[in-house]
Design an enzyme around this catalytic site. Sequence first.
Site, PDB file in Angstrom:
ATOM      1  N   CYS A  86       7.649 -11.882  55.294  1.00 12.13           N
ATOM      2  CA  CYS A  86       8.862 -11.472  55.997  1.00 12.13           C
ATOM      3  C   CYS A  86       8.852  -9.991  56.315  1.00 12.13           C
ATOM      4  O   CYS A  86       9.219  -9.573  57.422  1.00 12.13           O
ATOM      5  CB  CYS A  86      10.083 -11.831  55.161  1.00 12.13           C
TER       6      CYS A  86
ATOM      7  N   CYS B 239      15.809 -15.353  49.912  1.00 10.35           N
ATOM      8  CA  CYS B 239      17.099 -15.309  50.602  1.00 10.35           C
ATOM      9  C   CYS B 239      17.484 -16.634  51.237  1.00 10.35           C
ATOM     10  O   CYS B 239      18.646 -17.053  51.157  1.00 10.35           O
ATOM     11  CB  CYS B 239      17.095 -14.189  51.638  1.00 10.35           C
TER      12      CYS B 239
END
Length: 349
Positions: free
Chosen positions: A88, A185
């Site tokens: 990410c 997340c």
Amino acid sequence: MKKVVVGMSGGVDSFVTALLLRRQGYEVIGVTLELWEKNDLSGVRDSCEKLNIPFLCREGHELFRQQVVDPFVKAYRSGLTPSPCCICNRRVKWILLQQVADELGVEYIATGHYVRIAEREGRFYIRKGIDPQKDQSYFLWGLPQALLRRALTPLGEYTKKQVKEWAARNGYEQMARRRESMGICFLKNKDYRDFIKDYPIKDFRQESGEIIDDKGRVLGVHAGILNYTVGQKRGIPDRTGVPMYVREIDVERNSIIVAPKSGLYTSVLTVGQVEAVYFGDLLADGVEIKIRGLGLNPRGNIRAERLSPDRLKVVLSEPAWAVAPGQPVAFYHEDILLGGGIAEKDEKL
């Protein structure tokens, strides 16, 4: 006045990053990234209002799904143990912040990572942050030079305790007390196995299979490969009183290979997808590595040889335990992050 785009999450780290840079004379623009679900942006807006800086939101759902979530699901379904945060950072978050900066004509890009930026002989590197408990350099290998030369990471010079104290002393006590977000997340506190089972990618069936020991004997039946990772003891039957641990996940045979704890040590591993700023002559005997997972990080310098431009054979000074294929491997010289790659396999002692 120099301008900087700061990635804002609503937490104390990004808030103090923006506050420090503003006090250093930068014109700060706060940017939050919406990557998976629609977020409650009130906390980030509140942070930007407190700082009296502009607030922008950049949507990146499709990029995040393609680069992070799809590979995460496919990796686990292939018997690997991925680290989505590494992907990410270098393929989504910093790239989106760079796009915003380019569109606005802003030179600098900043985040609240606890790392430092160093220049050596015209090359830009990430250095470990001074707080060993918060250093996040492991997650940032692979950032390109064009981005690193524009990057600002002021929190690398502080400990987490200092950041909270600094925020509180400057009138932001509530921000300093705010609970820190943890974990992956997009799981939203959901068990990763349930997330993967429900994820809409075809051609995957969760079926039971054999648990086989390192001697080839069947010890029992597993509950589906998603429920296991290298180094796991829970759910593994003993072998005549000897505790057994997952050594390998064989997707093709739908089986779990287990061994005693001593059978999970490795002194040689192959690292693929290697991206590095520069190794120079250090691969001969000047590089340390960090591997996240169940095992302790190997101590001492490694020796490595290139198998191809992006693959290395790594010989460890001391054996490492339970290295899981799919886990990132970061390469360091002292506190300088040279690069990283993905563990492909290991060779048992």
